[in-house]
Design a protein around this motif. Structure first.
Motif, PDB file in Angstrom:
ATOM      1  N   CYS A 184      -4.430   9.019  -3.747  1.00 37.12           N
ATOM      2  CA  CYS A 184      -3.819   7.941  -4.529  1.00 37.12           C
ATOM      3  C   CYS A 184      -3.612   8.388  -5.969  1.00 37.12           C
ATOM      4  CB  CYS A 184      -4.712   6.704  -4.473  1.00 37.12           C
ATOM      5  SG  CYS A 184      -3.975   5.295  -5.312  1.00 37.12           S
ATOM      6  N   CYS A 218      -8.445   4.254  -8.317  1.00 38.16           N
ATOM      7  CA  CYS A 218      -8.605   4.338  -6.867  1.00 38.16           C
ATOM      8  C   CYS A 218      -8.956   5.773  -6.488  1.00 38.16           C
ATOM      9  CB  CYS A 218      -7.282   3.943  -6.221  1.00 38.16           C
ATOM     10  SG  CYS A 218      -7.305   4.036  -4.427  1.00 38.16           S
ATOM     11  N   PHE A 278      -8.921   6.818  -3.216  1.00 40.57           N
ATOM     12  CA  PHE A 278      -8.526   6.983  -1.813  1.00 40.57           C
ATOM     13  C   PHE A 278      -7.985   8.397  -1.550  1.00 40.57           C
ATOM     14  CE2 PHE A 278      -5.225   7.003   1.469  1.00 40.57           C
ATOM     15  CZ  PHE A 278      -5.947   6.522   2.553  1.00 40.57           C
ATOM     16  N   CYS A 282      -4.707   0.243  -2.390  1.00 40.22           N
ATOM     17  CA  CYS A 282      -4.255  -0.439  -3.617  1.00 40.22           C
ATOM     18  C   CYS A 282      -3.278  -1.561  -3.264  1.00 40.22           C
ATOM     19  CB  CYS A 282      -3.571   0.544  -4.552  1.00 40.22           C
ATOM     20  SG  CYS A 282      -4.711   1.690  -5.307  1.00 40.22           S
ATOM     21  N   CYS A 287      -0.367   4.020  -1.137  1.00 43.67           N
ATOM     22  CA  CYS A 287      -1.803   3.883  -0.896  1.00 43.67           C
ATOM     23  C   CYS A 287      -2.071   2.633  -0.052  1.00 43.67           C
ATOM     24  CB  CYS A 287      -2.548   3.803  -2.219  1.00 43.67           C
ATOM     25  SG  CYS A 287      -4.319   3.617  -1.977  1.00 43.67           S
TER      26      CYS A 287
END
Ligand code: ZN
Length: 317
Positions: A145, A150, A152, A211, A208
């Protein structure tokens, strides 16, 4: 090389010396660069004039390029993912995978890591243990991401194409054949004829899943101008520097080993009494003829030379 020695004699003398040391080594590091994947058909950034659709690849592999035109950069990476997926690991990758398995086996007293600068995923696809594989430049098959807030990361995502809009970035158009041809059929060189780059909106690019605001995902590779991942580098440092067990041997494969951090690993291994073996198409002659202390040089295709050199330890590949 003494005047009476032919290059092949030098090679076999060097190989014998190297293999004696290899069999005594308890702690080995392999440092891998783009040269290992050339035999698998993957172009290096520099090897193919460094161009993709007339864009300089190095310019596209930057945070700035992604910030300015994520659609362009994603089309480039979609092509790189496709090309890497089409490629197959070669014998050099399999040789290192075998070493990695020995380095993890309770029956063996060998400890081992591979540090790879390649992002093509061929090492992991060759069956290399993931515990001792350090992809210090990331992977084309990791997505992360772009949001600061974030963390991720999607590891080993082999979906292709990642979005519908990225679908036809995979093939190049060759009007001389009046049909589309796949990368299966074409040489590694990049055709000057190509599909035009499309203008893609952010909505058409990978987003993402965590998000809420639809932040973009980006390729999980280290771009020019970015730092290497600290946690990985620390693990590598700990392996190399661990007290009481210096590295006996560092294999430098398909890379000149002159660029940071590769050069620092070689220097640190040598400083503590370890030896160096280089497998590359381009090696200084003094090394090839055995004039450089504690360093062997095997000049040629690493994918061929590496399994041969490691054979006494890993067996036939
Ligand atoms: Zn996110």
């Amino acid at each position: 090389m003494r005047p009476s020695e032919s290059p092949s004699t030098t090679m076999s003398t060097q190989l014998k010396e190297f293999q004696e040391h290899l069999l005594k080594s308890k702690k080995i590091v392999a440092l891998v660069g783009a040269g290992l994947s050339v035999s698998s058909g993957l172009p290096t950034f520099r090897g193919s004039q460094g161009l993709w659709k007339n864009f300089n690849m190095i310019d596209l592999a930057t945070p700035d390029a992604f910030y300015i035109d994520p659609g362009l950069v994603w089309q480039f990476y979609s092509w790189r993912r496709y090309t890497a997926l089409k490629a197959k690991p070669n014998k050099g990758h399999y040789a290192l995978a075998k070493l990695s398995q020995m380095g993890k086996s309770p029956q063996s007293d060998l400890t081992y890591i591979t540090i790879t600068q390649n992002v093509d995923g061929l090492s992991s696809r060759s069956g290399h243990c993931k515990e001792n594989l350090y992809e210090i430049h990331g992977s084309l098959f990791d997505l992360k991401c772009t949001s600061f807030m974030c963390n991720f990361v999607d590891h080993n995502n082999f979906k292709q194409p990642l979005t519908k809009a990225l679908a036809d970035t995979e093939e190049e158009f060759d009007p001389s054949h009046n049909r589309k041809r796949s990368l299966d059929e074409q040489e590694v060189s990049i055709s000057p004829q190509f599909n035009p780059v499309k203008t893609l909106s952010e909505k058409e690019l990978p987003q993402c899943p965590v998000c809420k605001d639809g932040s973009l995902l980006r390729p999980g590779v280290v771009w020019f101008g970015e730092s290497l991942p600290l946690s990985l580098i620390t693990k590598v440092d700990n392996f190399i520097e661990s007290e009481g067990s210096p590295v006996d041997l560092i294999l430098v494969i398909g890379t000149s080993g002159t660029v940071y951090p590769a050069n620092s690993y070689v220097d640190r291994v040598k400083l503590k009494g370890g030896k160096v073996a280089i497998f590359n198409t381009d090696i200084e002659n003094d090394i090839v003829v055995g004039k450089v202390k504690d360093t062997w040089g095997f000049k040629g295709d690493a994918a061929e030379l590496l399994p041969l050199a490691l054979k006494p330890l890993i067996g036939e590949i």
